[in-house]
Scaffold this motif. Structure first.
Motif, PDB file in Angstrom:
ATOM      1  N   THR A 267       0.945  -1.211   0.046  1.00  0.00           N
ATOM      2  CA  THR A 267      -0.013  -0.089  -0.209  1.00  0.00           C
ATOM      3  C   THR A 267       0.839   1.412  -0.076  1.00  0.00           C
ATOM      4  N   CYS A 268       2.048   1.211   0.739  1.00  0.00           N
ATOM      5  CA  CYS A 268       2.969   2.259   0.898  1.00  0.00           C
ATOM      6  C   CYS A 268       3.690   2.628  -0.439  1.00  0.00           C
ATOM      7  N   PHE A 292       2.115  10.561  -3.098  1.00  0.00           N
ATOM      8  CA  PHE A 292       2.595   9.311  -3.175  1.00  0.00           C
ATOM      9  C   PHE A 292       3.823   9.233  -2.311  1.00  0.00           C
ATOM     10  N   TRP A 294       4.332  11.013   0.496  1.00  0.00           N
ATOM     11  CA  TRP A 294       4.015  10.846   1.854  1.00  0.00           C
ATOM     12  C   TRP A 294       3.597   9.696   2.112  1.00  0.00           C
ATOM     13  N   LEU A 295       2.942   8.897   1.311  1.00  0.00           N
ATOM     14  CA  LEU A 295       2.423   7.416   1.510  1.00  0.00           C
ATOM     15  C   LEU A 295       3.780   6.753   1.605  1.00  0.00           C
ATOM     16  N   MET A 298       4.841   7.216   5.149  1.00  0.00           N
ATOM     17  CA  MET A 298       3.942   6.785   6.291  1.00  0.00           C
ATOM     18  C   MET A 298       4.231   5.361   6.549  1.00  0.00           C
TER      19      MET A 298
END
Length: 341
Positions: A267-268, A292, A294-295, A298
């Motif tokens: 997902t990241c 993306f 920042w994803l 995360m």
């Protein structure tokens, strides 16, 4: 700040520049408003939590001698890489969202991507090593201690960090980032990546690690199921119903844990690379890249939750850290596994 007022019959536009004394200065855009304020507060909380959680992991493994194991060294390496993400990258990216100007000069613009790529790649390769380490431990637990030692694991981790650093420096060098020849104005810090290099980077930094992680955890789950069936076949102590209940519970827990690991990782990381593959010239200031990116960051916030908080030793060590009992003279030798006594 230099302001140039351009008056029109219908509107009044105020233009600001990053460096008013420089004729080649970039225009300045400052993001304000309730929506941006809320966004900055949320991102700040994420950054603080990332630093705090990873610091707890680093202090725990570094302080308590009982935690000095090869597997925990990998978790320590992962926590250090994720700490850099929360301590340096997240605040810098928040500054870029708030203000389009770059005030740290060419040297800072050259160094930041090195820290960026080093932190993310070291974090990713730590995940790979953790997956491989767990596979070796599950597939051959009796010989694991003879094959993998603290010293060997330390060397492997150091080599991994050195490889990540050298690879990222070469990657930025061959994309002409250190020369900053493609900048349009003074006060800009943009990373331009050639599409051919980006494809190669996807294979090295994403496809290969992703494949290793998925294959390793798939094999771990198969081995765990095989071992559980073997235990059920030879056990004569527990009743058949009780054995089925225990086995199903064990398999379900293993499946959930491995599912969380793989799901969070994909997902990241997947959206960033898949979206970037459709762009001929990757530009680090694009909105999609920012979201993306920042994803991906995360993932550094979630890693301590997956690899540390689920361990009982981490919960015990946090109690000692938060209560300041680690400053006691014999705290480093405290038994964090009382159930083993």
């Amino acid at each position: 700040m230099l302001k140039i007022n351009i008056t029109d019959h219908q509107q009044n536009i105020t233009v600001q520049y990053c460096f008013p004394d420089n004729n080649s200065s970039c225009r300045k855009e400052v993001q304000t408003g309730p929506a941006y304020m809320f966004l900055f507060i949320v991102l700040s909380c994420i950054s603080v939590c990332t630093v705090f959680l990873n610091l707890l992991v680093i202090i725990s493994i570094s302080h308590f001698k009982q935690l000095h194991t090869p597997t925990n060294l990998l978790i320590l390496s992962l926590a250090v890489a994720d700490l850099f993400v929360g301590l340096f990258l997240m605040p810098m990216k928040m500054m870029e969202l708030a203000d389009t100007c770059w005030y740290l000069g060419k040297l800072g613009c050259s160094i930041l991507p090195v820290i960026n790529f080093l932190s993310t790649s070291a974090s990713l390769y730590s995940l790979v090593l953790i997956a491989v380490d767990r596979y070796i431990a599950v597939s051959d637990p009796l010989l694991y201690s003879t094959r993998i030692s603290v010293c060997k694991m330390s060397v492997i981790i150091i080599i991994g960090w050195i490889f990540s650093l050298l690879y990222n420096i070469l990657y930025l060098y061959f994309n002409d980032h250190f020369f900053q020849s493609q900048l349009r104005c003074y006060g800009e810090c943009v990373l331009f990546v050639k599409h051919s290099w980006f494809i190669a980077d996807v294979v090295i930094v994403f496809v290969t690690p992703c494949s290793i992680i998925i294959i390793s955890y798939s094999l771990i789950f198969k081995i765990a199921r095989y071992q559980a069936k073997a235990v059920r076949a030879v056990s004569n102590v527990v009743s058949v119903c009780q054995k089925d209940k225990v086995l199903n519970s064990s398999e379900t827990k293993a499946a959930k844990t491995l599912g969380i690991v793989i799901f969070v990782y994909l997902t990241c990381w997947v959206p960033f690379f898949l979206c970037s593959l459709s762009v001929e010239n990757v530009n680090s200031v694009s909105v999609v890249w920012t979201i993306f990116g920042w994803l991906m960051y995360m993932n550094s916030s979630v890693n301590p939750l997956i690899y540390a908080i689920f361990y009982s030793w981490f919960r015990e060590s946090v109690k000692y850290i938060l209560s300041c009992r680690i400053f006691e003279s014999s705290s480093s030798t405290i038994n964090l596994f009382p159930e083993r006594l």
